[in-house]
Motif scaffolding. Structure first.
Motif, PDB file in Angstrom:
ATOM      1  N   TYR A  40       4.068   2.814 -23.724  1.00  0.00           N
ATOM      2  CA  TYR A  40       2.927   1.900 -23.590  1.00  0.00           C
ATOM      3  C   TYR A  40       1.756   2.709 -23.040  1.00  0.00           C
ATOM      4  CZ  TYR A  40       0.768  -2.665 -23.458  1.00  0.00           C
ATOM      5  OH  TYR A  40      -0.032  -3.750 -23.736  1.00  0.00           O
ATOM      6  N   PHE A  44       1.506   2.058 -15.537  1.00  0.00           N
ATOM      7  CA  PHE A  44       1.589   2.476 -14.135  1.00  0.00           C
ATOM      8  C   PHE A  44       2.754   3.409 -13.909  1.00  0.00           C
ATOM      9  CE2 PHE A  44       0.140  -1.914 -12.534  1.00  0.00           C
ATOM     10  CZ  PHE A  44      -1.097  -1.453 -12.171  1.00  0.00           C
ATOM     11  N   CYS A  70       3.292  -3.395 -20.151  1.00  0.00           N
ATOM     12  CA  CYS A  70       4.726  -3.378 -20.457  1.00  0.00           C
ATOM     13  C   CYS A  70       5.574  -3.803 -19.272  1.00  0.00           C
ATOM     14  CB  CYS A  70       5.130  -2.010 -20.974  1.00  0.00           C
ATOM     15  SG  CYS A  70       4.986  -0.728 -19.730  1.00  0.00           S
ATOM     16  N   THR A  72       5.488  -3.176 -15.720  1.00  0.00           N
ATOM     17  CA  THR A  72       5.870  -2.369 -14.548  1.00  0.00           C
ATOM     18  C   THR A  72       5.851  -3.201 -13.265  1.00  0.00           C
ATOM     19  OG1 THR A  72       4.670  -0.593 -15.693  1.00  0.00           O
ATOM     20  CG2 THR A  72       5.465  -0.121 -13.470  1.00  0.00           C
ATOM     21  N   ASP A  88      -0.329 -10.975 -20.447  1.00  0.00           N
ATOM     22  CA  ASP A  88      -1.109 -10.006 -21.220  1.00  0.00           C
ATOM     23  C   ASP A  88      -1.475 -10.689 -22.530  1.00  0.00           C
ATOM     24  OD1 ASP A  88      -1.185  -6.603 -21.086  1.00  0.00           O
ATOM     25  OD2 ASP A  88      -1.611  -7.531 -23.028  1.00  0.00           O
ATOM     26  N   ASP A 236      -4.742 -14.936 -21.943  1.00  0.00           N
ATOM     27  CA  ASP A 236      -6.004 -14.217 -21.802  1.00  0.00           C
ATOM     28  C   ASP A 236      -6.442 -14.326 -20.342  1.00  0.00           C
ATOM     29  OD1 ASP A 236      -8.671 -13.439 -21.789  1.00  0.00           O
ATOM     30  OD2 ASP A 236      -9.103 -14.326 -23.754  1.00  0.00           O
ATOM     31  N   SER A 237      -6.588 -13.194 -19.668  1.00  0.00           N
ATOM     32  CA  SER A 237      -6.867 -13.241 -18.230  1.00  0.00           C
ATOM     33  C   SER A 237      -8.296 -13.685 -17.913  1.00  0.00           C
ATOM     34  CB  SER A 237      -6.570 -11.887 -17.594  1.00  0.00           C
ATOM     35  OG  SER A 237      -7.284 -10.888 -18.261  1.00  0.00           O
ATOM     36  N   TYR A 263      -5.709  -1.521 -27.883  1.00  0.00           N
ATOM     37  CA  TYR A 263      -4.294  -1.882 -27.784  1.00  0.00           C
ATOM     38  C   TYR A 263      -3.766  -2.557 -29.053  1.00  0.00           C
ATOM     39  CZ  TYR A 263      -4.284  -0.573 -22.898  1.00  0.00           C
ATOM     40  OH  TYR A 263      -4.359   0.151 -21.743  1.00  0.00           O
ATOM     41  N   ASP A 298     -10.035 -10.335 -28.885  1.00  0.00           N
ATOM     42  CA  ASP A 298      -9.706 -10.965 -27.605  1.00  0.00           C
ATOM     43  C   ASP A 298      -9.365  -9.946 -26.527  1.00  0.00           C
ATOM     44  OD1 ASP A 298     -10.065 -13.472 -28.609  1.00  0.00           O
ATOM     45  OD2 ASP A 298      -7.952 -13.779 -29.128  1.00  0.00           O
ATOM     46  N   ILE A 300      -9.961  -7.193 -23.868  1.00  0.00           N
ATOM     47  CA  ILE A 300     -11.101  -6.738 -23.073  1.00  0.00           C
ATOM     48  C   ILE A 300     -11.338  -5.254 -23.336  1.00  0.00           C
ATOM     49  CG2 ILE A 300     -11.878  -6.267 -20.706  1.00  0.00           C
ATOM     50  CD1 ILE A 300     -10.480  -8.774 -19.819  1.00  0.00           C
TER      51      ILE A 300
END
Ligand SMILES: C[S@@+](CC[C@H](N)C(=O)[O-])C[C@H]1O[C@@H](n2cnc3c(N)ncnc32)[C@H](O)[C@@H]1O
Length: 438
Positions: A40, A44, A70, A72, A88, A236-237, A263, A298, A300
């Motif tokens: 990914y 992190f 993914c 973490t 996500d 969607d954050s 992504y 969509d 960001i």
């Protein structure tokens, strides 16, 4: 380490912290347990998340990651006996995360492996999936046929947790079996690639995953954390969160960068494969067969979004966009969109946290067309405006971890060592720790 109440630090004066850089961690340690199930971009290292969780929460607390990637943060929350919620926009991220946080009883997995092998050997395979045309660009016909057979064998697995486990392995393996240039962070054909047999390579990866699942299962069992709540959503954050307001103890997150990784493009092999299978992935079907361009927008930080209207809530961001406007209007618009989206996310983070709850945002600065995009400074300004107060600011060295550290100084695009016009990016990143006041 700087700790001044509600004042943004001078980031240029921060010194990289050894304690937070984890430069000596081996690859075995950073890819331990389920962390290595699926590649990914920009994930992190688990040690960083673990440190934040231990420092800012106690057992049973709720930890949230609104750019979950993914998973973490969720894996580390579960290992530490904390409740976790992650989300996500990318459905592949959800599939990977769900697999990584679900320890499967090793006996069930053993039975499923036999089901998989038997089906692969004996399946009277007729192609039932009509592939999206774009998949024919990435795979030769022979490989596609073999992958169809593997995919068909996975469908015969009866346990839903085990089936997901195999789908995760399948998704990871798609890139290996395709013409995709493996190290590239843009979809690029590798003309010289020797494609290994997909059945052999998925089995190699599965063997490793099965071993790691067993370890994960035992570790959680021994610690009494196996049933700890851990949930993942596709959301969607910038919009409504799948978490109740005022309930979060700690947010650990690393936002996407502007015009960096696309992504949706990077996961296109898995998105297109699963999206073509309306029997198993009903909700994905239209998105990836008909609405790929809209879906892409969509995310960001992606380019070519329609212009958003809104205050950036940051003088630094206004200046960056103003400087870029002189050089490239379309890029300036992308960067403005990015800062507007990030402002929304910081406001949402504030709402989601409990009074006294902490946010740890891991973010780095970059440069586009010679303009410094000081994401960390902007984030602090936007977070202060959202109501946060400062706790700590840490600089960490990531120079040894970054896969693609060079950008072309004039185009701003990722480039290689051979380009004399290159400059280094992502040598450091920052851990911004802020709190919702009590
Ligand atoms: C830097 S990555 C996070 C990686 C993560 N920390 C990990 O360890 O895997 C940023 C993530 O933000 C996600 N993202 C982009 N736009 C989003 C949005 N509008 N809402 C939620 N997630 C989004 C991307 O899909 C990507 O997974």
């Amino acid at each position: 380490m700087v700790s001044m109440k509600n004042v943004s630090p001078d980031f240029s004066k921060l010194v990289a912290s050894d304690e937070w850089s984890f430069s000596d961690e081996s690859r075995a340690n950073t890819s331990t347990l389920t962390h290595s199930y699926h590649r990914y971009p920009a994930k992190f290292i688990p040690q960083l998340v673990d440190k934040l969780i231990q420092q800012y929460t106690v057992e049973g607390d709720l930890v949230v990651d609104p750019f979950g990637g993914c998973g973490t943060t969720l894996v580390e929350s579960k290992l530490n006996g904390r409740r976790g919620i992650g989300f996500d926009i990318n459905p592949i991220a959800k599939l990977i995360t769900q697999t990584k946080i679900t320890p499967v009883d090793p006996e069930i997995l053993e039975k499923s492996h036999q089901q998989f092998l038997d089906a692969y050997e004996n399946i009277d395979f007729k192609e039932t999936i009509t592939h999206n045309d774009r998949l024919h660009y990435w795979f030769d016909d022979e490989t596609l046929g073999k992958l169809d057979r593997i995919y068909g064998a996975i469908s015969s697995i009866t346990s839903s947790d085990a089936k997901r486990f195999y789908l995760c392995a399948f998704s990871h393996n798609l890139k290996n079996s395709s013409r995709w240039l493996m190290k590239s962070i843009k979809p690029t054909i590798d003309k010289n690639k020797k494609i290994s047999d997909p059945f052999l390579s998925i089995n190699r990866h599965l063997k490793q995953m099965i071993r790691k699942n067993e370890l994960f299962y035992e570790t959680l069992n021994q610690a009494g954390n196996i049933n700890n709540i851990s949930k993942v959503y596709q959301a969607d954050s910038t919009k409504k969160w799948p978490v109740e307001d005022g309930t979060i103890d700690l947010i650990v997150t690393s936002p996407p960068y502007v015009t960096s990784y696309e992504y949706a493009d990077l996961h296109q092999l898995s998105l297109l494969w699963f999206g073509s299978d309306s029997s198993q992935f009903k909700s994905w079907h239209n998105k990836f067969t008909k609405e790929f361009i809209d879906f892409r927008r969509d995310f960001i930080g992606t380019s070519s979004k329609p212009k958003k209207i809104g205050d950036l809530n940051s003088e630094i961001a206004e200046k960056i966009v103003g400087d870029l406007m002189q050089i490239n209007k379309s890029l300036a618009r992308d960067v403005a969109n990015y800062f507007i989206d990030m402002k929304k996310v910081f406001n949402r983070m504030y709402k989601g946290l409990k009074d006294g709850g902490t946010a740890g945002v891991i973010i780095g600065n970059t440069a586009l067309k010679g303009v410094n995009i000081t994401n960390a400074e902007v984030a602090v300004e936007q977070m202060l405006k959202a109501g946060f107060e400062t706790v700590d600011f840490i600089k960490r060295d990531i120079s040894s971890k970054v896969i693609a550290p060079w950008r072309d100084s004039s185009t701003g695009k990722f480039t290689g060592l051979k380009n004399p016009n290159r400059h280094r990016v992502y040598e450091y990143e920052y851990v911004i720790i802020m709190r919702k006041p009590i």
